[in-house]
Structures are given as C-alpha cells and as structure tokens.
Design a protein around this motif. Structure first.
Motif, short mmCIF file in Angstrom:
data_model
loop_
_atom_site.label_atom_id
_atom_site.label_comp_id
_atom_site.label_asym_id
_atom_site.label_seq_id
_atom_site.Cartn_x
_atom_site.Cartn_y
_atom_site.Cartn_z
N GLY A 23 49.26 -8.63 33.94
CA GLY A 23 49.02 -7.85 35.24
C GLY A 23 48.72 -9.05 36.35
N HIS A 24 49.73 -9.43 37.33
CA HIS A 24 49.46 -10.58 38.39
C HIS A 24 48.49 -9.91 39.59
CE1 HIS A 24 51.79 -8.50 41.57
NE2 HIS A 24 52.70 -8.01 40.42
N GLY A 25 47.91 -10.96 40.08
CA GLY A 25 47.11 -10.74 41.38
C GLY A 25 47.89 -10.50 42.62
N PHE A 26 47.06 -10.26 43.69
CA PHE A 26 47.56 -9.59 44.92
C PHE A 26 48.41 -11.09 45.38
CE2 PHE A 26 46.72 -9.69 49.70
CZ PHE A 26 47.47 -8.40 49.73
N GLY A 27 49.37 -10.81 46.16
CA GLY A 27 50.16 -11.66 46.64
C GLY A 27 50.95 -12.71 45.70
N THR A 28 51.05 -12.31 44.65
CA THR A 28 51.93 -12.84 43.63
C THR A 28 53.05 -11.84 42.98
OG1 THR A 28 50.39 -12.72 41.63
CG2 THR A 28 49.98 -14.70 43.06
N ASP A 29 53.50 -12.41 42.04
CA ASP A 29 54.30 -11.46 41.08
C ASP A 29 54.22 -11.94 39.55
OD1 ASP A 29 56.19 -13.76 40.98
OD2 ASP A 29 57.69 -12.81 41.99
N GLN A 30 55.09 -11.49 38.52
CA GLN A 30 54.89 -11.79 37.35
C GLN A 30 55.12 -13.16 36.94
OE1 GLN A 30 58.64 -10.27 34.78
NE2 GLN A 30 58.11 -8.62 36.29
N SER A 31 55.78 -13.86 37.78
CA SER A 31 56.06 -15.36 37.71
C SER A 31 54.68 -16.12 37.50
CB SER A 31 57.24 -15.65 38.76
OG SER A 31 56.37 -15.81 39.94
N VAL A 32 53.79 -15.91 38.00
CA VAL A 32 52.58 -16.57 37.98
C VAL A 32 52.15 -16.75 36.40
CG1 VAL A 32 50.91 -14.41 37.79
CG2 VAL A 32 50.05 -16.61 38.88
N TRP A 33 52.79 -16.02 35.57
CA TRP A 33 52.49 -15.99 34.21
C TRP A 33 53.47 -17.02 33.38
CZ3 TRP A 33 47.65 -14.57 33.41
CH2 TRP A 33 47.24 -13.20 34.12
N LYS A 34 54.50 -17.73 34.15
CA LYS A 34 55.38 -18.28 33.30
C LYS A 34 54.85 -19.56 32.69
CE LYS A 34 56.33 -21.32 37.40
NZ LYS A 34 57.16 -21.18 38.44
N HIS A 35 53.63 -20.16 32.79
CA HIS A 35 53.32 -21.27 31.96
C HIS A 35 52.36 -20.84 30.72
CE1 HIS A 35 54.81 -24.10 35.02
NE2 HIS A 35 54.15 -23.44 35.68
N PHE A 36 52.02 -19.35 30.89
CA PHE A 36 51.14 -19.13 29.84
C PHE A 36 51.86 -18.15 28.44
CE2 PHE A 36 48.33 -19.11 33.56
CZ PHE A 36 47.20 -19.73 32.95
N VAL A 37 53.02 -17.73 28.99
CA VAL A 37 53.98 -16.91 28.11
C VAL A 37 54.46 -17.61 27.02
CG1 VAL A 37 56.10 -15.44 28.01
CG2 VAL A 37 54.72 -15.20 30.00
N PRO A 38 54.93 -18.66 26.95
CA PRO A 38 55.25 -19.75 26.14
C PRO A 38 54.34 -19.78 24.94
CG PRO A 38 56.05 -20.79 27.91
CD PRO A 38 55.24 -19.73 28.27
N TYR A 39 52.89 -19.69 25.20
CA TYR A 39 51.86 -19.80 24.16
C TYR A 39 51.76 -18.49 23.53
CZ TYR A 39 50.97 -24.18 26.27
OH TYR A 39 51.11 -25.56 26.69
N LEU A 40 52.05 -17.47 24.09
CA LEU A 40 51.92 -16.01 23.59
C LEU A 40 52.97 -15.24 22.79
CD1 LEU A 40 50.31 -14.73 26.74
CD2 LEU A 40 49.05 -15.53 24.77
N VAL A 41 54.22 -15.78 23.07
CA VAL A 41 55.16 -14.91 22.37
C VAL A 41 55.54 -15.11 20.95
CG1 VAL A 41 56.88 -15.21 24.56
CG2 VAL A 41 56.82 -16.91 22.74
N ASP A 42 54.81 -16.20 20.23
CA ASP A 42 55.09 -16.27 18.63
C ASP A 42 54.01 -15.15 17.98
OD1 ASP A 42 57.07 -17.96 19.04
OD2 ASP A 42 55.27 -19.83 18.74
N ASP A 43 53.00 -14.80 18.80
CA ASP A 43 52.10 -13.89 18.19
C ASP A 43 51.81 -12.62 18.71
OD1 ASP A 43 50.90 -15.99 16.63
OD2 ASP A 43 49.94 -16.76 18.36
N TYR A 44 52.69 -12.09 19.94
CA TYR A 44 52.34 -11.16 20.69
C TYR A 44 53.72 -10.80 21.21
CZ TYR A 44 47.49 -12.01 20.84
OH TYR A 44 46.02 -12.53 20.54
N ARG A 45 53.96 -9.15 21.61
CA ARG A 45 54.69 -8.63 22.46
C ARG A 45 54.36 -8.83 23.80
NH1 ARG A 45 58.70 -4.66 20.30
NH2 ARG A 45 59.69 -5.55 22.46
N VAL A 46 54.77 -9.65 24.66
CA VAL A 46 54.39 -9.74 25.96
C VAL A 46 54.95 -9.01 27.10
CG1 VAL A 46 53.70 -11.55 27.76
CG2 VAL A 46 53.89 -12.13 25.51
N VAL A 47 54.25 -8.37 27.65
CA VAL A 47 54.82 -7.20 28.81
C VAL A 47 54.31 -7.84 29.93
CG1 VAL A 47 55.01 -5.08 29.47
CG2 VAL A 47 54.64 -5.13 27.12
N LEU A 48 55.50 -8.21 30.91
CA LEU A 48 55.05 -8.63 32.23
C LEU A 48 55.84 -7.47 33.20
CD1 LEU A 48 56.64 -12.08 31.65
CD2 LEU A 48 54.29 -11.54 32.15
#
Length: 123
Positions: A23-48
């Motif tokens: 979940g993103h913060g105030f004044g942003t959107d889900q794109s704030v997570w773009k640098h973290f998602v690549p580290y998570l997708v092998d181990d998790y189902r990531v919901v943005l």
C-alpha cells in the motif's frame, strides 16, 4: 478481476504461494514500489493497488463521505482482498496506508499474518 480491483488499478505479480500486499503513501501511487517488486516476485504473489484518488483511479468512484475517514480506504482494501480470494497476506503500508492496513487488520485479523508499517502516519 472485479469492480474493486478495476477501480483501484490492481496488479498481481509473481509466482509465490504467499501474498504480500503493498500500500502506497499519501501523494503517491503504486509506482512507488517499482524498485522493490523485482526482489519479491520470486517468493511472493505481489498485490499492488492505488488508494482511491491516487494514480489513475477513476474519479467517478470517489465518494467524499466514504473517504472522509480511513475506514473507507480500509473497506476498499478488504474488498480487493476478497475479490482476489486472498485468505492470508503480509501487508506493507507506507505513510497513510500503514494506518489503512491497521484498520483493515482490526476488522479482519484472519486476513493478515503480518503488518509492516513504513513511516506510518498516526491518523
């Protein structure tokens, strides 16, 4: 995907068996997570998703009364999890989404195994 998922621009990425919801913060959107998602997708189902009023959410869905409190946003989060048939997740909330996740987890503790709050706002 259903109405809630469409309204909040939900994306589900990854191949893991456990869900992690970002979940993103105030004044942003889900794109704030773009640098973290690549580290998570092998181990998790990531919901943005985008909180209503953020990103490219459709302004026709915005209801001033519903979103006058964080409970409206928490209800949206629960609706997204229900539509995706998520039975359990780790929720990572930045800023206001930390509190949204806390409220949602109080309403439905069975859906949340962990809450990670990054710079969560108190209100």
């Amino acid at each position: 995907m259903g109405v809630a998922a469409e309204a909040h621009n939900v994306k589900v990425l990854g191949s893991g068996t456990e869900y992690i919801v970002l979940g993103h913060g105030f004044g942003t959107d889900q794109s704030v997570w773009k640098h973290f998602v690549p580290y998570l997708v092998d181990d998790y189902r990531v919901v943005l998703y985008d909180n209503m009023g953020a990103g490219t959410t459709n302004p026709e869905y915005f209801d001033f009364e519903r979103y006058s409190t964080l409970e409206g946003y928490a209800s949206d989060l629960l609706a997204i999890l229900e539509e995706l048939q998520v039975e359990s997740c780790i929720f990572v909330g930045h800023s206001v989404s930390g509190m949204i996740g806390a409220i949602a987890s109080i309403a439905r503790p069975d859906l949340f195994t962990k809450l990670v709050m990054v710079g969560a706002s108190p209100r």
